[in-house]
Design a protein around this motif. Structure first.
Motif, PDB file in Angstrom:
ATOM      1  N   THR A 145     125.641  12.901 129.587  1.00  0.00           N
ATOM      2  CA  THR A 145     124.429  12.171 129.248  1.00  0.00           C
ATOM      3  C   THR A 145     124.558  11.586 127.846  1.00  0.00           C
ATOM      4  N   ALA A 146     124.492  10.264 127.744  1.00  0.00           N
ATOM      5  CA  ALA A 146     124.559   9.609 126.433  1.00  0.00           C
ATOM      6  C   ALA A 146     123.253   9.865 125.684  1.00  0.00           C
ATOM      7  N   ARG A 147     123.384  10.355 124.455  1.00  0.00           N
ATOM      8  CA  ARG A 147     122.210  10.654 123.626  1.00  0.00           C
ATOM      9  C   ARG A 147     122.430  10.101 122.229  1.00  0.00           C
ATOM     10  N   ILE A 148     121.348  10.039 121.480  1.00  0.00           N
ATOM     11  CA  ILE A 148     121.398   9.611 120.083  1.00  0.00           C
ATOM     12  C   ILE A 148     120.756  10.708 119.239  1.00  0.00           C
ATOM     13  N   PHE A 149     121.525  11.166 118.239  1.00  0.00           N
ATOM     14  CA  PHE A 149     121.029  12.153 117.279  1.00  0.00           C
ATOM     15  C   PHE A 149     120.634  11.393 116.021  1.00  0.00           C
ATOM     16  N   THR A 150     119.414  11.632 115.546  1.00  0.00           N
ATOM     17  CA  THR A 150     118.898  10.942 114.360  1.00  0.00           C
ATOM     18  C   THR A 150     118.579  11.945 113.268  1.00  0.00           C
ATOM     19  N   VAL A 151     119.007  11.607 112.051  1.00  0.00           N
ATOM     20  CA  VAL A 151     118.640  12.376 110.868  1.00  0.00           C
ATOM     21  C   VAL A 151     117.789  11.457 110.004  1.00  0.00           C
ATOM     22  N   VAL A 152     116.606  11.941 109.632  1.00  0.00           N
ATOM     23  CA  VAL A 152     115.678  11.179 108.789  1.00  0.00           C
ATOM     24  C   VAL A 152     115.807  11.693 107.364  1.00  0.00           C
ATOM     25  N   PHE A 153     116.081  10.769 106.436  1.00  0.00           N
ATOM     26  CA  PHE A 153     116.223  11.102 105.019  1.00  0.00           C
ATOM     27  C   PHE A 153     115.064  10.520 104.219  1.00  0.00           C
ATOM     28  N   ASP A 154     114.696  11.205 103.121  1.00  0.00           N
ATOM     29  CA  ASP A 154     113.684  10.677 102.213  1.00  0.00           C
ATOM     30  C   ASP A 154     114.349   9.777 101.176  1.00  0.00           C
ATOM     31  N   THR A 155     113.591   9.344 100.180  1.00  0.00           N
ATOM     32  CA  THR A 155     114.127   8.421  99.170  1.00  0.00           C
ATOM     33  C   THR A 155     115.213   9.058  98.305  1.00  0.00           C
ATOM     34  N   ASP A 156     115.247  10.387  98.236  1.00  0.00           N
ATOM     35  CA  ASP A 156     116.294  11.096  97.493  1.00  0.00           C
ATOM     36  C   ASP A 156     117.506  11.401  98.364  1.00  0.00           C
ATOM     37  N   LEU A 157     117.507  10.845  99.598  1.00  0.00           N
ATOM     38  CA  LEU A 157     118.558  11.067 100.591  1.00  0.00           C
ATOM     39  C   LEU A 157     118.743  12.548 100.892  1.00  0.00           C
ATOM     40  N   ARG A 158     117.606  13.207 101.103  1.00  0.00           N
ATOM     41  CA  ARG A 158     117.581  14.597 101.575  1.00  0.00           C
ATOM     42  C   ARG A 158     116.952  14.613 102.958  1.00  0.00           C
ATOM     43  N   VAL A 159     117.459  15.482 103.818  1.00  0.00           N
ATOM     44  CA  VAL A 159     116.981  15.552 105.200  1.00  0.00           C
ATOM     45  C   VAL A 159     115.505  15.938 105.237  1.00  0.00           C
ATOM     46  N   VAL A 160     114.744  15.143 106.004  1.00  0.00           N
ATOM     47  CA  VAL A 160     113.342  15.430 106.264  1.00  0.00           C
ATOM     48  C   VAL A 160     113.211  16.064 107.652  1.00  0.00           C
ATOM     49  N   SER A 161     113.894  15.450 108.636  1.00  0.00           N
ATOM     50  CA  SER A 161     113.822  15.948 110.009  1.00  0.00           C
ATOM     51  C   SER A 161     115.010  15.420 110.813  1.00  0.00           C
ATOM     52  N   THR A 162     115.165  15.975 112.019  1.00  0.00           N
ATOM     53  CA  THR A 162     116.216  15.538 112.945  1.00  0.00           C
ATOM     54  C   THR A 162     115.625  15.486 114.348  1.00  0.00           C
ATOM     55  N   GLY A 163     116.329  14.795 115.226  1.00  0.00           N
ATOM     56  CA  GLY A 163     115.906  14.767 116.619  1.00  0.00           C
ATOM     57  C   GLY A 163     116.929  14.051 117.478  1.00  0.00           C
ATOM     58  N   SER A 164     116.858  14.312 118.782  1.00  0.00           N
ATOM     59  CA  SER A 164     117.745  13.654 119.740  1.00  0.00           C
ATOM     60  C   SER A 164     116.927  13.067 120.874  1.00  0.00           C
ATOM     61  N   VAL A 165     117.400  11.932 121.381  1.00  0.00           N
ATOM     62  CA  VAL A 165     116.780  11.289 122.540  1.00  0.00           C
ATOM     63  C   VAL A 165     117.891  10.792 123.460  1.00  0.00           C
ATOM     64  N   ASP A 166     117.573  10.653 124.742  1.00  0.00           N
ATOM     65  CA  ASP A 166     118.510  10.018 125.660  1.00  0.00           C
ATOM     66  C   ASP A 166     118.669   8.573 125.241  1.00  0.00           C
ATOM     67  N   GLU A 167     119.890   8.089 125.211  1.00  0.00           N
ATOM     68  CA  GLU A 167     120.147   6.705 124.816  1.00  0.00           C
ATOM     69  C   GLU A 167     119.430   5.735 125.749  1.00  0.00           C
ATOM     70  N   GLU A 168     119.321   6.090 127.015  1.00  0.00           N
ATOM     71  CA  GLU A 168     118.656   5.239 128.005  1.00  0.00           C
ATOM     72  C   GLU A 168     117.212   4.935 127.598  1.00  0.00           C
ATOM     73  N   SER A 169     116.537   5.892 126.926  1.00  0.00           N
ATOM     74  CA  SER A 169     115.147   5.664 126.522  1.00  0.00           C
ATOM     75  C   SER A 169     115.049   4.667 125.367  1.00  0.00           C
ATOM     76  N   VAL A 170     116.116   4.535 124.593  1.00  0.00           N
ATOM     77  CA  VAL A 170     116.153   3.609 123.460  1.00  0.00           C
ATOM     78  C   VAL A 170     116.745   2.274 123.868  1.00  0.00           C
TER      79      VAL A 170
END
Length: 175
Positions: A145-170
């Motif tokens: 299953t093709a998926r996309i893992f996303t890391v969200v960074f703040d302005t200081d380039l520190r991790v705020v959150s992460t998540g994965s979704v099926d690529e098909e949904s994007v």
């Protein structure tokens, strides 16, 4: 179209290349002859701050070791980290885009640490209004299953959150 075919062809060759290498036996020259020039070379001191399991960290942070980064993003679903020990032989070959490694990405972590853990992302998207930047990696969740893992960074380039979704949904097929 030609570039995409070339990239997909390279990714398709990876299992063959990997099967031709053996930890503790293959040399740096063997790795370079099969994978080419790495995207990035990380020294042992660079890898010491990456939150890896103890056994992996002992290999990649050994004084004199170097880790070669081979990216298959944006079209592929893998990134490889190949460590050459101080003796000049391959001591580890890891495909780093997997759920186990994604669990190691925690809030507050610096972008450089994430980059050393997962390799180059397929896409970096800044969002000015929210003052966040999203880094995305494409990967395969077993079995296929093709998926996309996303890391969200703040302005200081520190991790705020992460998540994965099926690529098909994007990126819906045919859409």
């Amino acid at each position: 179209m030609g570039l995409l075919s070339m990239i997909l062809g390279l990714v398709g060759c990876d299992p063959q290349r990997i099967s031709e290498l053996e930890e503790g036996v293959s040399t740096e020259a063997d790795v370079r002859s099969r994978f080419g020039e790495p995207e990035k070379v990380w020294e042992a001191s660079d890898m010491a701050s990456v939150p890896l399991p103890r056994t992996t960290l002992a290999i990649v942070a050994t004084p004199g070791a170097r880790t070669f980064e081979y990216n298959r993003q944006p079209a592929g679903t893998a990134n490889y980290m190949i460590t050459i020990g101080p003796d000049g032989k391959m001591s580890a070959l890891r495909q780093v885009l997997n759920p186990h490694n994604f669990e190691l990405v925690l809030p507050g972590m610096r972008m450089e640490q994430v980059r050393k853990l997962l390799g180059q992302p397929m896409k970096v998207t800044p969002y000015a209004l929210s003052q966040q930047t999203h880094y995305d990696w494409r990967y395969l969740n077993p079995p296929n299953t093709a998926r996309i893992f996303t890391v969200v960074f703040d302005t200081d380039l520190r991790v705020v959150s992460t998540g994965s979704v099926d690529e098909e949904s994007v990126n819906p097929k045919g859409g």
